[in-house]
Motif scaffolding. Structure first.
Motif, PDB file in Angstrom:
ATOM      1  N   TRP A 169       2.625  -5.624  15.003  1.00  0.00           N
ATOM      2  CA  TRP A 169       1.251  -6.131  15.113  1.00  0.00           C
ATOM      3  C   TRP A 169       0.309  -5.033  15.566  1.00  0.00           C
ATOM      4  O   TRP A 169      -0.867  -5.010  15.193  1.00  0.00           O
ATOM      5  N   LYS A 174      -1.178  -3.302  12.665  1.00  0.00           N
ATOM      6  CA  LYS A 174      -2.218  -4.112  12.019  1.00  0.00           C
ATOM      7  C   LYS A 174      -3.505  -4.094  12.832  1.00  0.00           C
ATOM      8  O   LYS A 174      -4.602  -4.000  12.270  1.00  0.00           O
ATOM      9  N   ARG A 175      -3.384  -4.171  14.166  1.00  0.00           N
ATOM     10  CA  ARG A 175      -4.583  -4.144  14.997  1.00  0.00           C
ATOM     11  C   ARG A 175      -5.285  -2.799  14.897  1.00  0.00           C
ATOM     12  O   ARG A 175      -6.514  -2.734  14.807  1.00  0.00           O
ATOM     13  N   ARG A 222      -5.191  -0.738  12.376  1.00  0.00           N
ATOM     14  CA  ARG A 222      -5.786  -0.653  11.042  1.00  0.00           C
ATOM     15  C   ARG A 222      -7.168  -1.322  11.042  1.00  0.00           C
ATOM     16  O   ARG A 222      -8.106  -0.833  10.429  1.00  0.00           O
ATOM     17  N   ASN A 223      -7.286  -2.454  11.741  1.00  0.00           N
ATOM     18  CA  ASN A 223      -8.552  -3.178  11.801  1.00  0.00           C
ATOM     19  C   ASN A 223      -9.551  -2.570  12.776  1.00  0.00           C
ATOM     20  O   ASN A 223     -10.755  -2.690  12.581  1.00  0.00           O
TER      21      ASN A 223
END
Length: 134
Positions: free
Chosen positions: A54, A57-58, A60-61
């Motif tokens: 995760w 993903k965090r 990346r955002n």
């Protein structure tokens, strides 16, 4: 890449730190802290993580993160500093440099245990560069 260079003043306190608390942010702004090993080289620090987490993903955002010295379990032991994370191209020169620095600082953990764990998880190892936000 050249050999290790002197740490910037902002990162100097992390050179001998075994674990840091890396805080990444969800889309709603909530911070999520994860203890990681980092290696400092000049004005940059590096860490590695399995590709499917995760945390990846965090970042990346929202590449804005915070670093704080911490215990092995992630309890902060000092003030945090703001930084920006950048994914290094897998297999590239910077990626290999980061891996080499981590193996040198943590020979058993980052040289044996983490690569074995990532292999058993059947996931790619990703390396990130951290630079202090100005």
């Amino acid at each position: 890449m050249s050999s290790q260079t002197a740490a910037s003043p902002e990162l100097a306190r992390f050179v001998r730190q075994y674990t840091v608390l890396l805080t990444t942010y969800k889309r709603d702004g909530t911070g999520v802290g994860t203890p990681v090993n980092i290696a400092v080289d000049g004005d940059r620090a590096y860490f590695r993580t399995p590709g499917g987490t995760w945390k990846v993903k965090r970042i990346r955002n929202n590449p804005e993160v915070e670093l704080a010295p911490s215990t092995f379990r992630g309890r902060p032991t000092g003030p945090a500093v703001r930084a920006r994370a950048r994914l290094l191209e897998p297999g590239g020169a910077e990626d290999r440099h980061a891996a080499r620095l981590l193996r040198r600082k943590y020979p058993f953990v980052q040289g044996v245990l983490v690569p074995l764990a990532h292999k058993l998880m059947r996931t790619r190892t990703l390396h990130y560069e951290l630079r202090i936000a100005r």
